[in-house]
Structures are given as C-alpha cells and as structure tokens.
Scaffold this motif. Structure first.
Motif, PDB file in Angstrom:
ATOM      1  N   VAL A   1       0.851  -1.184   0.000  1.00 22.62           N
ATOM      2  CA  VAL A   1       0.000   0.000   0.000  1.00 22.62           C
ATOM      3  C   VAL A   1       0.890   1.239   0.000  1.00 22.62           C
ATOM      4  O   VAL A   1       2.070   1.170   0.325  1.00 22.62           O
ATOM      5  N   THR A   2       0.300   2.355  -0.352  1.00 27.67           N
ATOM      6  CA  THR A   2       1.048   3.606  -0.349  1.00 27.67           C
ATOM      7  C   THR A   2       1.350   4.007   1.097  1.00 27.67           C
ATOM      8  O   THR A   2       0.670   3.573   2.031  1.00 27.67           O
ATOM      9  N   PRO A   3       2.348   4.851   1.297  1.00 34.87           N
ATOM     10  CA  PRO A   3       2.633   5.315   2.657  1.00 34.87           C
ATOM     11  C   PRO A   3       1.431   6.005   3.305  1.00 34.87           C
ATOM     12  O   PRO A   3       1.194   5.848   4.505  1.00 34.87           O
ATOM     13  N   ALA A   4       0.663   6.733   2.529  1.00 27.79           N
ATOM     14  CA  ALA A   4      -0.521   7.404   3.076  1.00 27.79           C
ATOM     15  C   ALA A   4      -1.558   6.381   3.540  1.00 27.79           C
ATOM     16  O   ALA A   4      -2.171   6.548   4.603  1.00 27.79           O
ATOM     17  N   GLU A   5      -1.753   5.337   2.770  1.00 27.64           N
ATOM     18  CA  GLU A   5      -2.708   4.294   3.157  1.00 27.64           C
ATOM     19  C   GLU A   5      -2.195   3.518   4.366  1.00 27.64           C
ATOM     20  O   GLU A   5      -2.971   3.162   5.255  1.00 27.64           O
ATOM     21  N   ALA A   6      -0.900   3.259   4.438  1.00 32.01           N
ATOM     22  CA  ALA A   6      -0.326   2.577   5.601  1.00 32.01           C
ATOM     23  C   ALA A   6      -0.548   3.408   6.862  1.00 32.01           C
ATOM     24  O   ALA A   6      -0.901   2.864   7.916  1.00 32.01           O
ATOM     25  N   LYS A   7      -0.392   4.721   6.758  1.00 36.41           N
ATOM     26  CA  LYS A   7      -0.627   5.596   7.909  1.00 36.41           C
ATOM     27  C   LYS A   7      -2.094   5.570   8.305  1.00 36.41           C
ATOM     28  O   LYS A   7      -2.429   5.491   9.494  1.00 36.41           O
ATOM     29  N   ARG A   8      -2.987   5.602   7.330  1.00 34.37           N
ATOM     30  CA  ARG A   8      -4.417   5.570   7.622  1.00 34.37           C
ATOM     31  C   ARG A   8      -4.797   4.271   8.331  1.00 34.37           C
ATOM     32  O   ARG A   8      -5.525   4.271   9.322  1.00 34.37           O
ATOM     33  N   LEU A   9      -4.284   3.147   7.844  1.00 32.12           N
ATOM     34  CA  LEU A   9      -4.589   1.856   8.462  1.00 32.12           C
ATOM     35  C   LEU A   9      -3.996   1.752   9.864  1.00 32.12           C
ATOM     36  O   LEU A   9      -4.634   1.224  10.778  1.00 32.12           O
ATOM     37  N   THR A  10      -2.789   2.278  10.042  1.00 39.25           N
ATOM     38  CA  THR A  10      -2.162   2.272  11.365  1.00 39.25           C
ATOM     39  C   THR A  10      -2.968   3.127  12.334  1.00 39.25           C
ATOM     40  O   THR A  10      -3.215   2.724  13.477  1.00 39.25           O
ATOM     41  N   ASP A  11      -3.393   4.302  11.885  1.00 36.57           N
ATOM     42  CA  ASP A  11      -4.201   5.174  12.734  1.00 36.57           C
ATOM     43  C   ASP A  11      -5.514   4.496  13.117  1.00 36.57           C
ATOM     44  O   ASP A  11      -5.955   4.582  14.260  1.00 36.57           O
ATOM     45  N   LEU A  12      -6.133   3.798  12.178  1.00 34.35           N
ATOM     46  CA  LEU A  12      -7.385   3.100  12.444  1.00 34.35           C
ATOM     47  C   LEU A  12      -7.186   1.986  13.474  1.00 34.35           C
ATOM     48  O   LEU A  12      -7.961   1.841  14.419  1.00 34.35           O
ATOM     49  N   ALA A  13      -6.135   1.207  13.306  1.00 33.18           N
ATOM     50  CA  ALA A  13      -5.902   0.074  14.212  1.00 33.18           C
ATOM     51  C   ALA A  13      -5.523   0.516  15.614  1.00 33.18           C
ATOM     52  O   ALA A  13      -5.900  -0.128  16.597  1.00 33.18           O
ATOM     53  N   THR A  14      -4.788   1.609  15.738  1.00 29.40           N
ATOM     54  CA  THR A  14      -4.295   2.013  17.058  1.00 29.40           C
ATOM     55  C   THR A  14      -5.220   2.976  17.798  1.00 29.40           C
ATOM     56  O   THR A  14      -4.994   3.247  18.972  1.00 29.40           O
ATOM     57  N   ASP A  15      -6.262   3.464  17.147  1.00 33.11           N
ATOM     58  CA  ASP A  15      -7.221   4.360  17.798  1.00 33.11           C
ATOM     59  C   ASP A  15      -8.418   3.535  18.273  1.00 33.11           C
ATOM     60  O   ASP A  15      -9.369   3.298  17.534  1.00 33.11           O
ATOM     61  N   HIS A  16      -8.368   3.101  19.516  1.00 30.62           N
ATOM     62  CA  HIS A  16      -9.396   2.204  20.053  1.00 30.62           C
ATOM     63  C   HIS A  16     -10.786   2.839  20.033  1.00 30.62           C
ATOM     64  O   HIS A  16     -11.785   2.127  19.934  1.00 30.62           O
ATOM     65  N   THR A  17     -10.863   4.155  20.076  1.00 26.35           N
ATOM     66  CA  THR A  17     -12.175   4.808  20.075  1.00 26.35           C
ATOM     67  C   THR A  17     -12.887   4.643  18.733  1.00 26.35           C
ATOM     68  O   THR A  17     -14.098   4.772  18.664  1.00 26.35           O
TER      69      THR A  17
END
Length: 62
Positions: free
Chosen positions: A38-54
């Motif tokens: 995935v692109t770096p932007a998509e990797a960041k989006r997925l990481t943010d989604l996984a690590t934001d429990h809310t």
C-alpha cells in the motif's frame, strides 16, 4: 501486554509473506489490520485506524 504465542507466530508468518500487522494497544482488544503493498498514506491511515481504540472499540451506554 504480551500477545499469545499463536498470534505472535501468525504475525511472524505474515511478515515473512511481506505483510505488516498493526494491533490495537488497548488491553483485551483483538483488532488487528494486516496490509501489503500500500502507499505510505494508506499505511498511515490503516495504522491510525488500528491504534485508535475509540474508532473500533465497543461503547457502553448507561
């Protein structure tokens, strides 16, 4: 919190296949996202989604 051995083995196997695994750091939460190519932007989006429990945790209404 340490992951159970089967989860650690699955993550290592996925890494050997070129996939990255991001897990929620919230204790007891089982959410994880695996991605590859995935692109770096998509990797960041997925990481943010996984690590934001809310964004994926359950909420209790009183």
């Amino acid at each position: 919190m340490t992951q159970p051995l089967p989860e650690r083995i699955a993550d290592a196997t996925a890494l050997l296949a070129g996939k990255h695994t991001v897990r929620c750091p919230h204790p007891g939460c089982t959410v994880h996202i695996r991605y590859r190519a995935v692109t770096p932007a998509e990797a960041k989006r997925l990481t943010d989604l996984a690590t934001d429990h809310t964004r994926h945790g359950t909420t209790k209404e009183d």
